[in-house]
Design an enzyme around this catalytic site. Structure first.
Site, short mmCIF file in Angstrom:
data_model
loop_
_atom_site.label_atom_id
_atom_site.label_comp_id
_atom_site.label_asym_id
_atom_site.label_seq_id
_atom_site.Cartn_x
_atom_site.Cartn_y
_atom_site.Cartn_z
N HIS A 1 32.97 44.02 37.74
CA HIS A 1 32.62 43.94 39.16
C HIS A 1 31.75 45.13 39.59
O HIS A 1 31.02 45.67 38.78
CB HIS A 1 33.89 43.80 40.00
CG HIS A 1 34.80 42.74 39.46
ND1 HIS A 1 34.58 41.41 39.68
CD2 HIS A 1 35.89 42.82 38.64
CE1 HIS A 1 35.52 40.70 39.05
NE2 HIS A 1 36.31 41.53 38.40
N GLU B 1 39.73 46.33 42.50
CA GLU B 1 39.63 46.24 41.04
C GLU B 1 38.42 47.00 40.50
O GLU B 1 38.49 47.67 39.48
CB GLU B 1 39.56 44.77 40.62
CG GLU B 1 39.50 44.56 39.12
CD GLU B 1 39.26 43.12 38.73
OE1 GLU B 1 39.24 42.25 39.62
OE2 GLU B 1 39.09 42.86 37.52
N HIS C 1 38.91 45.18 33.30
CA HIS C 1 39.29 44.47 34.52
C HIS C 1 40.76 44.71 34.81
O HIS C 1 41.49 45.26 33.99
CB HIS C 1 39.08 42.96 34.36
CG HIS C 1 37.64 42.57 34.35
ND1 HIS C 1 37.03 41.98 35.41
CD2 HIS C 1 36.68 42.71 33.39
CE1 HIS C 1 35.76 41.76 35.12
NE2 HIS C 1 35.52 42.19 33.89
N GLU D 1 42.33 42.89 30.57
CA GLU D 1 42.97 42.83 31.89
C GLU D 1 44.10 43.86 31.85
O GLU D 1 45.16 43.60 31.28
CB GLU D 1 43.53 41.43 32.17
CG GLU D 1 42.48 40.34 32.26
CD GLU D 1 41.83 40.23 33.64
OE1 GLU D 1 41.97 41.18 34.44
OE2 GLU D 1 41.17 39.20 33.90
ZN LIG Z 1 37.95 41.21 37.14
#
Ligand SMILES: [Zn+2]
Length: 258
Positions: free
Chosen positions: A11, A25, A78, A143
């Site tokens: 992002h 995030e 992430h 993640e």
């Molecule tokens: Zn993400």
């Protein structure tokens, strides 16, 4: 030559990623990517970032940066989020297809993060993700815990250094580089055209975006405290010199580096 790894903080800019109680995030991802990068550099890898600041590029552009830089590995950082906040926990590695280097990295990193206290959600195939599908090198999307789970955030914040260390160690383990000493015998020289070097990442990013917009295969490496904007990676000096001429004609200051 050291293997080149691209670290992608997920992002950025106008895309915050998952947001939970004001926590974004994109910020967690950037902080972690930079910390892991520092450690991987010490571990002997040639580290590159898709961003070092709060800027937005599409996942496709990020994949192209890694391809243009002729990177050997790609890791995207992430944080997860559940449909119902607080209902998910733990770390997970996403890969294009199970097996090979991506799974090895995912498993090693997950095991290291289990030691930090995270639940291990193992590996999931996500062939539709652009950064996994469009990158030409082994790619993994990590993640790192759920941003909408206070317990995971507590682990993230209170054990940040240990977590970054674990991820770096997991990657190095998977690549068999943990015992790497200083200089690797270099196989082939690679010529690159350097267009700028900055202490400030945002200046490097500006130049990078300008070059990418003009169609040059540009990327940033962080080396000796400088963000170096480079173009191409050539095994022969002739195409490198040709690229340098083209850039000079376009008004850039350049020099050839290896
Ligand atoms: Zn993400």
């Amino acid at each position: 030559m050291a293997a080149r790894i691209v670290l992608d903080a997920g992002h950025g800019g106008r895309d915050p990623g998952a947001v939970y109680e004001g926590r974004q995030e994109k910020d967690d991802a950037l902080r972690l990517a930079l910390a892991v990068g520092e450690l991987l550099q010490k571990g002997g890898l040639d580290v590159m970032y898709t961003r070092t600041e709060d800027v937005y590029d599409t996942p496709y552009e990020k994949a192209m940066m890694a391809n243009n830089a002729d990177a050997d590995y790609f890791i995207s950082f992430h944080r997860n989020a559940a449909a119902t906040p607080g209902s998910g926990r733990g770390v997970e590695a996403l890969v294009f297809a199970e097996g090979g280097v991506p799974s090895a990295i995912g498993n090693e990193v997950n095991e290291q993060l289990e030691k930090v206290g995270f639940a291990n959600r193992e590996i999931t195939e996500r062939p539709g993700l652009v950064v996994l599908r469009r990158t030409k090198m082994p790619a993994v999307l990590l993640e790192v815990g759920f941003i909408d789970n206070p317990e995971d955030n507590k682990l993230y914040d209170e054990n940040f250094d240990e977590m970054a260390q674990g991820i770096a160690q997991g990657i190095l383990n998977a690549l068999g580089l943990q015992a790497q000493t200083t200089e690797q015998p270099s196989s082939q020289p690679v010529y690159k055209v350097q267009v700028g070097a900055y202490r400030m990442g945002n200046l490097a990013n500006q130049l990078l975006n300008q070059l990418l917009a003009e169609g040059y295969p540009a990327y940033i490496i962080h080396q000796d405290g400088l963000y170096k904007v480079q173009v191409g990676a050539f095994e022969d000096v002739d195409p490198a010199a040709e690229m340098e001429r083209a850039l000079r004609h376009a008004g850039y200051n350049t020099f050839l580096t290896r």
